[in-house]
Write a protein that holds these residues in place. Structure first.
Motif, PDB file in Angstrom:
ATOM      1  N   GLN A 166       0.818  -1.198   0.000  1.00  0.00           N
ATOM      2  CA  GLN A 166       0.000   0.000   0.000  1.00  0.00           C
ATOM      3  C   GLN A 166       0.859   1.259   0.000  1.00  0.00           C
ATOM      4  OE1 GLN A 166      -3.402   0.420  -0.158  1.00  0.00           O
ATOM      5  NE2 GLN A 166      -2.924   2.604  -0.278  1.00  0.00           N
ATOM      6  N   VAL A 167       1.936   1.191   0.792  1.00  0.00           N
ATOM      7  CA  VAL A 167       2.844   2.341   0.863  1.00  0.00           C
ATOM      8  C   VAL A 167       3.549   2.547  -0.473  1.00  0.00           C
ATOM      9  CG1 VAL A 167       4.955   3.221   1.931  1.00  0.00           C
ATOM     10  CG2 VAL A 167       3.172   2.177   3.343  1.00  0.00           C
ATOM     11  N   GLU A 168       4.029   1.433  -1.072  1.00  0.00           N
ATOM     12  CA  GLU A 168       4.802   1.540  -2.302  1.00  0.00           C
ATOM     13  C   GLU A 168       3.937   1.860  -3.518  1.00  0.00           C
ATOM     14  OE1 GLU A 168       8.072   1.629  -2.418  1.00  0.00           O
ATOM     15  OE2 GLU A 168       7.970   1.452  -0.243  1.00  0.00           O
ATOM     16  N   LEU A 169       2.705   1.344  -3.564  1.00  0.00           N
ATOM     17  CA  LEU A 169       1.840   1.566  -4.732  1.00  0.00           C
ATOM     18  C   LEU A 169       1.077   2.879  -4.642  1.00  0.00           C
ATOM     19  CD1 LEU A 169       0.449  -2.053  -5.197  1.00  0.00           C
ATOM     20  CD2 LEU A 169       2.150  -0.878  -6.632  1.00  0.00           C
ATOM     21  N   GLY A 170       0.992   3.411  -3.430  1.00  0.00           N
ATOM     22  CA  GLY A 170       0.339   4.716  -3.251  1.00  0.00           C
ATOM     23  C   GLY A 170      -1.134   4.656  -3.609  1.00  0.00           C
ATOM     24  N   LYS A 171      -1.548   5.555  -4.582  1.00  0.00           N
ATOM     25  CA  LYS A 171      -2.956   5.665  -4.933  1.00  0.00           C
ATOM     26  C   LYS A 171      -3.375   4.741  -6.073  1.00  0.00           C
ATOM     27  CE  LYS A 171      -3.197  10.494  -3.451  1.00  0.00           C
ATOM     28  NZ  LYS A 171      -3.530  11.897  -3.842  1.00  0.00           N
ATOM     29  N   ASP A 172      -2.473   3.901  -6.512  1.00  0.00           N
ATOM     30  CA  ASP A 172      -2.799   2.973  -7.599  1.00  0.00           C
ATOM     31  C   ASP A 172      -3.605   1.806  -7.019  1.00  0.00           C
ATOM     32  OD1 ASP A 172      -3.008   1.442  -9.818  1.00  0.00           O
ATOM     33  OD2 ASP A 172      -0.857   1.444 -10.324  1.00  0.00           O
ATOM     34  N   PHE A 173      -4.908   2.074  -6.802  1.00  0.00           N
ATOM     35  CA  PHE A 173      -5.765   1.109  -6.128  1.00  0.00           C
ATOM     36  C   PHE A 173      -5.938  -0.168  -6.954  1.00  0.00           C
ATOM     37  CE2 PHE A 173     -10.003  -0.552  -4.937  1.00  0.00           C
ATOM     38  CZ  PHE A 173      -9.756  -0.797  -3.597  1.00  0.00           C
ATOM     39  N   GLY A 174      -6.004  -0.048  -8.263  1.00  0.00           N
ATOM     40  CA  GLY A 174      -6.170  -1.212  -9.127  1.00  0.00           C
ATOM     41  C   GLY A 174      -4.997  -2.163  -9.001  1.00  0.00           C
ATOM     42  N   ALA A 175      -3.777  -1.597  -9.036  1.00  0.00           N
ATOM     43  CA  ALA A 175      -2.580  -2.434  -8.899  1.00  0.00           C
ATOM     44  C   ALA A 175      -2.542  -3.105  -7.526  1.00  0.00           C
ATOM     45  CB  ALA A 175      -1.329  -1.596  -9.121  1.00  0.00           C
ATOM     46  N   PHE A 176      -2.957  -2.322  -6.525  1.00  0.00           N
ATOM     47  CA  PHE A 176      -2.953  -2.886  -5.160  1.00  0.00           C
ATOM     48  C   PHE A 176      -3.903  -4.080  -5.079  1.00  0.00           C
ATOM     49  CE2 PHE A 176      -4.938  -3.035  -0.947  1.00  0.00           C
ATOM     50  CZ  PHE A 176      -3.823  -3.310  -0.165  1.00  0.00           C
ATOM     51  N   CYS A 177      -5.118  -3.927  -5.662  1.00  0.00           N
ATOM     52  CA  CYS A 177      -6.093  -5.032  -5.629  1.00  0.00           C
ATOM     53  C   CYS A 177      -5.572  -6.236  -6.407  1.00  0.00           C
ATOM     54  CB  CYS A 177      -7.437  -4.564  -6.203  1.00  0.00           C
ATOM     55  SG  CYS A 177      -8.297  -3.377  -5.153  1.00  0.00           S
ATOM     56  N   TYR A 178      -4.928  -5.949  -7.544  1.00  0.00           N
ATOM     57  CA  TYR A 178      -4.386  -7.046  -8.354  1.00  0.00           C
ATOM     58  C   TYR A 178      -3.354  -7.848  -7.564  1.00  0.00           C
ATOM     59  CZ  TYR A 178      -1.662  -9.405 -11.980  1.00  0.00           C
ATOM     60  OH  TYR A 178      -0.994 -10.349 -12.720  1.00  0.00           O
ATOM     61  N   TRP A 179      -2.390  -7.123  -6.972  1.00  0.00           N
ATOM     62  CA  TRP A 179      -1.358  -7.810  -6.194  1.00  0.00           C
ATOM     63  C   TRP A 179      -1.942  -8.474  -4.947  1.00  0.00           C
ATOM     64  CZ3 TRP A 179       3.001  -9.136  -8.172  1.00  0.00           C
ATOM     65  CH2 TRP A 179       3.618  -8.359  -9.156  1.00  0.00           C
ATOM     66  N   SER A 180      -2.901  -7.829  -4.312  1.00  0.00           N
ATOM     67  CA  SER A 180      -3.502  -8.377  -3.092  1.00  0.00           C
ATOM     68  C   SER A 180      -4.207  -9.697  -3.365  1.00  0.00           C
ATOM     69  CB  SER A 180      -4.509  -7.387  -2.489  1.00  0.00           C
ATOM     70  OG  SER A 180      -3.854  -6.264  -1.985  1.00  0.00           O
ATOM     71  N   TYR A 181      -4.879  -9.781  -4.504  1.00  0.00           N
ATOM     72  CA  TYR A 181      -5.563 -11.025  -4.842  1.00  0.00           C
ATOM     73  C   TYR A 181      -4.565 -12.191  -4.890  1.00  0.00           C
ATOM     74  CZ  TYR A 181      -7.614 -14.683  -7.723  1.00  0.00           C
ATOM     75  OH  TYR A 181      -8.027 -15.897  -8.195  1.00  0.00           O
ATOM     76  N   HIS A 182      -3.448 -11.990  -5.580  1.00  0.00           N
ATOM     77  CA  HIS A 182      -2.461 -13.057  -5.694  1.00  0.00           C
ATOM     78  C   HIS A 182      -1.772 -13.357  -4.360  1.00  0.00           C
ATOM     79  CE1 HIS A 182      -2.835 -13.470 -10.002  1.00  0.00           C
ATOM     80  NE2 HIS A 182      -2.747 -12.145 -10.151  1.00  0.00           N
ATOM     81  N   VAL A 183      -1.546 -12.301  -3.594  1.00  0.00           N
ATOM     82  CA  VAL A 183      -0.904 -12.479  -2.280  1.00  0.00           C
ATOM     83  C   VAL A 183      -1.797 -13.283  -1.351  1.00  0.00           C
ATOM     84  CG1 VAL A 183      -0.222 -11.254  -0.190  1.00  0.00           C
ATOM     85  CG2 VAL A 183       0.600 -10.469  -2.413  1.00  0.00           C
TER      86      VAL A 183
END
Length: 447
Positions: A166-183
């Motif tokens: 979250q800290v590294e991706l900042g406001k890129d919510f889509g990327a965060f959700c994408y990575w979170s799903y796989h994590v």
């Protein structure tokens, strides 16, 4: 609850535990003893992997933050290994190990975040996912802690990684959700593997415990059966001995002058048999068990005398030829009585077979001049040849109504003169070697 019930009381449910609290405690003691050293070794493996990550990253990017792996992550694992040898860690090692892996994960994610900011491959790359996956599987599988400790530690690692992304991706919510799903998917996979690992460990433990319990039950049953067999065998043996004493005592009541005759001859026979054991011609015929049978059977050698009339048996003088012919029948009378008893039993009993042999043949002579069948030499059973020496020695050295007792030396002389005529030469030689034993036995069981 029995051990078999406990073995089945492990349902497929998120909370891994046995139905019995005592059984669960027993499993935990087993788990602690088995996996503690393994967990220590896994921390050492973690140090090697951290060092490998540092070297690979240094060769690829030479990011300054990469040094944090050496300065922060590696020392933490080293502290964990050192602390694992303390008494506190030994008592609470699963909590200690799972806490250390969370602390190490936090340090790794911080280093990866620094690498991202320096333009390297950190949290936002496949390296971050790879490190996360490794840490989760390390927590649930490699470290070896129980699932109830691994689960909260694994969730803590997941939340820290999510926070770092979250800290590294900042406001890129889509990327965060994408990575979170796989994590999250990787977390669920690691947790599932960890749960299944412990489930199999528990199943194996309950199976082994059940088998051990069954073996212990069988062992106890076998020991009980062996005890009962030994007890019954002893009772049978004691009953046989008592029967022999009773039957032999009947002879004594008919002929009081025989006194301890049966006890003395019993010991004479055993002494001769033991002496002959060292003779090559007799060793195979006189194993220890056979000597025991001879000792047990010897008292029945004169059992046939119960069928001899008192006028002959108790006559205070020498018998005339007709009376002597009747006296001779005590050999066949004894044999027939034992033979009849054996037929009624319907089985062959070793000591009765030997007693028959002695009763029938103990008046036979080596040169064939004895009775009742006039057997000669080796045709006379060995048991009867032994009894012949024992019987004559005792008759010579004890007083009868028709004669006085001879001295030991006189009796020895007469027996040795009968060597090869009345007595088996080898048995006579054995007697000559142990005459002192005969003298001691005669004194011990004197009338």
């Amino acid at each position: 609850m029995t051990s078999l019930d406990q073995a089945d009381a492990l349902p497929l449910r998120p909370k891994l535990s046995f139905a019995s609290a005592d059984y669960e405690e027993k499993f935990c003691r087993y788990y602690h003893g088995f996996y503690y050293r393994y967990a220590q070794a896994s921390l050492a493996v973690g140090m090697v992997l951290i060092l490998g990550d540092y070297l690979v990253d240094w060769m690829a990017f030479n990011a300054p933050a990469n040094l944090g792996r050496i300065q922060l992550c590696l020392p933490l694992l080293g502290i964990g290994i050192a602390y694992s040898f303390t008494d506190t860690a030994r008592r609470h090692w699963q909590l200690v190990m799972s806490t250390f892996i969370v602390v190490v994960a936090c340090s790794v994610f911080w280093v990866l975040s620094m690498i991202d900011r320096e333009g390297g491959m950190g949290i936002k790359s496949w390296v971050g996912i790879l490190n996360f996956t490794f840490l989760e599987f390390y927590c649930f599988v490699i470290l070896g802690v129980q699932f109830r400790f691994a689960l909260p530690a694994g969730i803590a690692i997941l939340l820290m990684f999510e926070a770092a992304m979250q800290v590294e991706l900042g406001k890129d919510f889509g990327a965060f959700c994408y990575w979170s799903y796989h994590v999250v998917t990787l977390f669920i996979l690691a947790a599932g593997v960890g749960w299944w690992r412990e489930f199999l460990v528990r199943k194996d433990f309950s199976t082994q415990t059940t088998l051990k319990t069954a073996r212990d039950v069988l062992k106890n049953q076998n020991e009980h059966l062996e005890f009962e067999v030994e007890k019954r065998t002893r009772e049978i043996r004691e009953t046989q001995d008592a029967t022999i004493v009773i039957l032999a005592s009947l002879v004594e009541t008919r002929d009081n002058e025989t006194g301890n005759h049966i006890r003395r001859t019993q010991h004479f026979v055993r002494a001769l048999a033991v002496q002959l054991q060292s003779h090559s011609a007799f060793a195979h015929q006189l194993p220890g068990r056979q000597i025991d049978i001879l000792f047990k059977s010897a008292p029945l050698h004169d059992i046939g005398k119960v069928g001899i009339p008192d006028s002959i048996l108790l006559k205070p003088g020498r018998l005339d030829p007709a009376e002597f012919e009747i006296m001779k029948t005590h050999t066949t009378l004894g044999y027939d009585a034992i033979e009849k008893a054996e037929r009624q039993l319907g089985i062959t009993v070793d000591f009765l077979a030997c007693a028959k042999e002695i009763a029938l043949n103990h008046q036979e002579k080596w040169d064939g001049s004895g009775y009742p069948r006039g057997l000669a030499g080796d045709a006379i059973p060995l048991s009867a040849r032994l009894m012949a020496v024992a019987d004559v020695y005792d008759a010579l050295t004890t007083r009868r109504v028709y004669k006085d007792a001879m001295s030991h030396d006189e009796a020895v002389t007469i027996i040795l003169e009968g060597r090869g005529r009345h007595f088996d030469p080898d048995v006579a030689d054995a007697f000559a070697a142990i005459t002192d034993q005969f003298k001691d036995i005669a004194a011990r069981y004197a009338d």
